[in-house]
Motif scaffolding. Structure first.
Motif, mmCIF file in Angstrom:
data_model
loop_
_atom_site.group_PDB
_atom_site.id
_atom_site.type_symbol
_atom_site.label_atom_id
_atom_site.label_comp_id
_atom_site.label_asym_id
_atom_site.label_seq_id
_atom_site.Cartn_x
_atom_site.Cartn_y
_atom_site.Cartn_z
ATOM 1 N N THR A 42 0.845 -1.195 0.000
ATOM 2 C CA THR A 42 0.000 0.000 0.000
ATOM 3 C C THR A 42 0.884 1.251 0.000
ATOM 4 O O THR A 42 1.910 1.280 0.701
ATOM 5 N N PRO A 43 0.512 2.286 -0.751
ATOM 6 C CA PRO A 43 1.289 3.529 -0.729
ATOM 7 C C PRO A 43 1.387 4.093 0.684
ATOM 8 O O PRO A 43 0.427 4.037 1.472
ATOM 9 N N ASP A 44 2.528 4.657 1.023
ATOM 10 C CA ASP A 44 2.724 5.231 2.353
ATOM 11 C C ASP A 44 1.750 6.370 2.621
ATOM 12 O O ASP A 44 1.372 6.606 3.782
ATOM 13 N N GLY A 54 -9.120 -1.147 -7.223
ATOM 14 C CA GLY A 54 -7.722 -1.520 -7.099
ATOM 15 C C GLY A 54 -6.948 -0.455 -6.336
ATOM 16 O O GLY A 54 -7.440 0.647 -6.065
ATOM 17 N N MET A 55 -5.688 -0.756 -6.000
ATOM 18 C CA MET A 55 -4.906 0.157 -5.175
ATOM 19 C C MET A 55 -4.730 1.510 -5.841
ATOM 20 O O MET A 55 -4.825 2.567 -5.185
ATOM 21 N N ILE A 115 -5.303 -1.307 7.898
ATOM 22 C CA ILE A 115 -4.051 -0.601 8.180
ATOM 23 C C ILE A 115 -3.918 -0.296 9.672
ATOM 24 O O ILE A 115 -2.821 -0.398 10.244
ATOM 25 N N VAL A 116 -5.034 0.046 10.309
ATOM 26 C CA VAL A 116 -4.969 0.383 11.747
ATOM 27 C C VAL A 116 -5.228 -0.835 12.623
ATOM 28 O O VAL A 116 -5.459 -0.697 13.826
ATOM 29 N N GLY A 117 -5.239 -2.031 12.031
ATOM 30 C CA GLY A 117 -5.288 -3.256 12.819
ATOM 31 C C GLY A 117 -6.644 -3.875 13.015
ATOM 32 O O GLY A 117 -6.791 -4.773 13.861
ATOM 33 N N ILE A 118 -7.670 -3.473 12.262
ATOM 34 C CA ILE A 118 -9.008 -4.042 12.405
ATOM 35 C C ILE A 118 -9.262 -4.989 11.229
ATOM 36 O O ILE A 118 -9.239 -4.552 10.072
#
Length: 783
Positions: free
Chosen positions: A422-424, A469-470, A498-501
């Motif tokens: 994933t892009p930063d 898509g990304m 990304i935040v863990g869910i």
């Protein structure tokens, strides 16, 4: 071995070799079954021909044997006394074919080895083998059977993703060469023993004239011609002629929509953007205010496509389904709702629309469910269209506090926590938006939902066709911020991971519009996507990031925790999910021209006969009638053109050809080698006395124009030809006159003539190659 037996065996071999191109499409033992069926058809044909059976009887007996064998192999339960096919056999065969076509439209290759797909493949190959046998053996036109082999190759070549391996073209080509060689040897054997290596150019020249060599050159010329023509023709064909794997997904079909198991997200976008807003289903019962109906959940994201992750075999539906994954409370204390769902025939999906989580459902036979997603899917390729079923579902209503207190994310599976490359910039955005949650996953989820609905400056529009898509998500989240439910759902699901869910994307329907007697009507434009997030001890919970322009309110368990602050969105504590007190339907402001609107959209009743197949049936019948009229039309135009020609040699030859064709159409045995005088004497025996003078004048006139030197070139024979033709017509029985009108035998003669002329053209090509080869050999010897 007799000639017809040799050609029959070659036709069997060509069929099986041609069927090898279907191995990337179908799986299972279809090829072995097809080889046996074609072998049985071939054996019956050889036996009947050795017994001197009438030629017209052979294919009918072969067809009966083929029907009996297919019924014994696949439809044995429907046979009377275990042997005789009856009406139920035909109905079951038709249903199996419908199921197979639906599976072909929905699954990508290779198809699963289901019985209905094996039946379809074996039936198609066996029917092709029967046609090849009829064409090559009965009609003595082996060259035309190559068209069937070509069709068998081009269909999978045009539909299999990535195309077929190049070497798969070799077996059908070899089969065709063997078939042509067998026919050539059979034809030549009538004149004596074949002398290989001798051409009619010069017996002293080493020119190859073997059947294999000639067949190879002819196939090479045909392939080159097709390679030059097909690329020019294929781009002009409309979408779906060769097929993109999605039945009924074209624009404005007026017959509903489809959801495939290969790419449900793509199908949803097509239905929202290009499909007609027909009724998908109606339902009664459930929570007040309606309920979301889910088809499936997309839990695998590789950075390009959201799709269904690999699954174990579905579980049989028997009694209650498994409990909701991740829920550890007492289900006996959870409220339950009963629904009766009636699916329109316009909605073709292998997934049954059900609320989440469903407890029990009346769909039993040929339906399975997945224990992780709790979606209900067909096990044999049939669709839910036209089904009526009852179900019971749990009304899970977690409170914001319960979700807030859920500790630990847990790992429900190996897919829903995976974050692809994933892009930063997206990662940083997700962490920035959720920093005020102080590590609480529920608060982070609510912050993401509210940012999408109000704080992020997003606009709802179905004009965004870039997908999920990304690259498309990056542009949606950071640049244009314009999209529809697909982008909102997948964007929130990605940022939640990304935040863990753990997250996945649900595909299904909004609650629809309330009607009389508590019935809700759900249309195709009510299709929707939403994120589902996982909380330990509670399970999968639906969120709603799509703005209020599309979905008025959010689930009630997300409102109290973090109310929305946008002045343009009216926050409400009224629930909109199951248990809501007002209709959570679609609000479509008139100011947004991109929203799917009912205005100007033709609403087609799901039960309309014309849209549910009647129109297609009429079109098929009309097409068949047009095809049957083609010989009559060509014959009529040819006759008119012949009589319209001015007097002269060309005009007289056309009139003579018209009398010849009329004789053939009426079943008379016109001799192709007879002179005009002999043909005239023969005509006199077939005509009444009053037409004898016209027949003799016509024959003598043709003879003079062909052979006399001082003949009058302005000789007009139209009156004589018309009189002879009328007399022939009046003398023929009524049955032959009708056959001459509808299917004139002269049409078949012209078809054979065209085949002969094409063969002559290929012979000239052979001679050209022979001359070039001979010239090259002479120069080599000279040097």
């Amino acid at each position: 071995m007799t000639g017809h037996a040799r050609i029959s065996l070659a036709a069997w071999g060509a069929t099986i070799l041609g069927a090898l191109v279907l191995t990337p499409v179908f799986s299972g033992p279809f090829l072995f079954i097809s080889a046996f069926l074609c072998g049985a058809v071939t054996g019956i044909g050889i036996l009947l021909q050795n017994l001197r059976a009438p030629r017209i009887v052979v294919p009918f007996v072969q067809l009966l044997v083929l029907v009996e064998l297919i019924s014994l192999f696949f439809l044995r339960e429907t046979l009377k006394f275990g042997l005789i096919p009856v009406k139920g056999t035909a109905l079951e065969f038709n249903q199996q074919m419908v199921n197979a076509m639906d599976s072909i439209n929905r699954f990508s290759a290779p198809l699963p080895p289901d019985s209905h797909l094996t039946l379809f493949a074996a039936s198609v190959i066996a029917a092709t083998g029967l046609l090849i046998h009829v064409i090559a053996v009965q009609l003595h036109q082996a060259a035309w059977s190559g068209l069937l082999l070509l069709i068998m190759y081009t269909v999978p070549a045009a539909t299999v993703h990535g195309g077929l391996p190049a070497l798969l073209f070799v077996p059908p080509a070899l089969g065709y060469i063997v078939l042509l060689s067998a026919e050539g040897r059979s034809r030549l054997s009538r004149w004596g023993r074949r002398i290989s290596g001798v051409s009619h150019l010069d017996a002293a020249e080493p020119v190859e004239a073997s059947a294999l060599g000639q067949a190879g050159r002819r196939i090479g010329l045909t392939v080159v011609a097709l390679a030059a023509l097909l690329p020019a023709l294929l781009p002009t064909l409309p979408e779906g002629v060769i097929g993109n794997g999605l039945a009924g997904s074209g624009p404005g079909t007026g017959i509903g929509a489809s959801i495939s198991s290969t790419d449900p997200m793509l199908d949803m976008g097509k239905n929202l953007n290009r499909g007609d807003n027909v009724v998908a289903l109606t339902y009664k019962g459930g929570p007040s205010g309606g309920t979301y109906l889910r088809l499936t959940a997309l839990d695998f994201f590789d950075g390009d496509t959201w799709r269904i992750a690999p699954r174990q075999a579905g579980r049989k539906i028997s009694g209650d389904l498994t409990p909701p994954p991740g829920y550890n409370g007492d289900l006996s204390k959870v409220p339950q709702s009963k629904l009766e769902i009636d699916v329109s025939r316009s909605f073709r999906s292998q997934f049954a629309p059900v609320p989440y989580p469903v407890r029990s459902i009346s769909l039993k036979r040929d339906w399975r469910y997945d224990a992780g997603a709790l979606d209900v899917v067909s096990s044999n390729g049939q669709v839910v269209a036209g089904k009526n079923y009852d179900l019971t579902s749990y009304d899970l209503q977690p409170t914001p506090q319960q979700l807030h207190d859920a500790t630990g994310s847990g790992e429900p599976d190996q897919y829903t926590s995976r974050v692809p490359r994933t892009p930063d910039s997206i990662k940083e955005l997700a962490r920035t938006l959720t920093k005020d949650a102080n590590g609480n996953q529920f608060e982070a989820a609510v912050l993401l939902q509210n940012w999408f609905r109000s704080g992020g400056g997003f606009t709802y529009s179905t004009a965004n066709q870039r997908g999920s898509g990304m690259r498309a998500l990056r542009e949606f989240l950071l640049v244009n911020k314009t999209g529809y439910c697909e982008q909102f759902a997948t964007g929130m699901a990605l940022m939640a991971r990304i935040v863990g869910i753990p997250s996945r994307v649900g595909i299904g329907f909004l609650p629809g519009q309330a009607g009389k007697d508590g019935e809700y009507t759900v249309r195709m434009h009510d299709m929707h996507a939403w994120p589902e997030l996982y909380f330990q001890g509670i399970g999968w919970i639906r969120f709603e990031p799509t703005p209020a322009a599309r979905v008025a309110l959010t689930p009630d368990w997300t409102v109290a925790a973090a109310p929305e602050t946008s002045p343009t969105t009216a926050p409400s504590t009224a629930p909109t999910a199951p248990g809501a007190s007002e209709d959570p339907g679609i609000e479509k402001p008139n100011a947004d021209p991109d929203l799917p609107s009912d205005s100007g959209v033709t609403i087609v009743d799901g039960g309309n006969w014309f849209t549910n197949g009647g129109g297609r049936t009429i079109a098929i019948v009309a097409g068949v009638i047009v095809l049957l009229c083609i010989p009559w039309l060509i014959r009529s135009l040819t006759r008119r053109r012949r009589f319209a020609k001015p007097p002269g040699r060309l005009g007289a030859e056309g009139l003579w050809a018209e009398v010849r064709d009329t004789s053939r159409d009426l079943g008379l045995d016109w001799s192709e080698i007879a002179t005009p005088r002999q043909a005239g004497d023969w005509l006199v025996t077939k005509l009444p006395a009053e037409a004898h003078p016209q027949a003799l004048r016509l024959a003598r006139g043709i003879e003079a124009l062909r052979y006399a030197g001082d003949v009058d070139l302005a000789l007009d024979l139209r009156a004589e030809a018309a009189a002879v033709r009328q007399a022939l017509w009046s003398q023929a029985p009524r049955r032959r006159r009708w056959r001459a009108r509808l299917l004139p035998p002269s049409w078949r003669w012209y078809l054979n003539r065209g085949s002969t002329e094409a063969s002559d053209l290929l012979d000239e090509f052979d001679l050209l190659l022979a001359r070039l080869r001979s010239l090259a050999l002479r120069r080599r010897h000279a040097n």
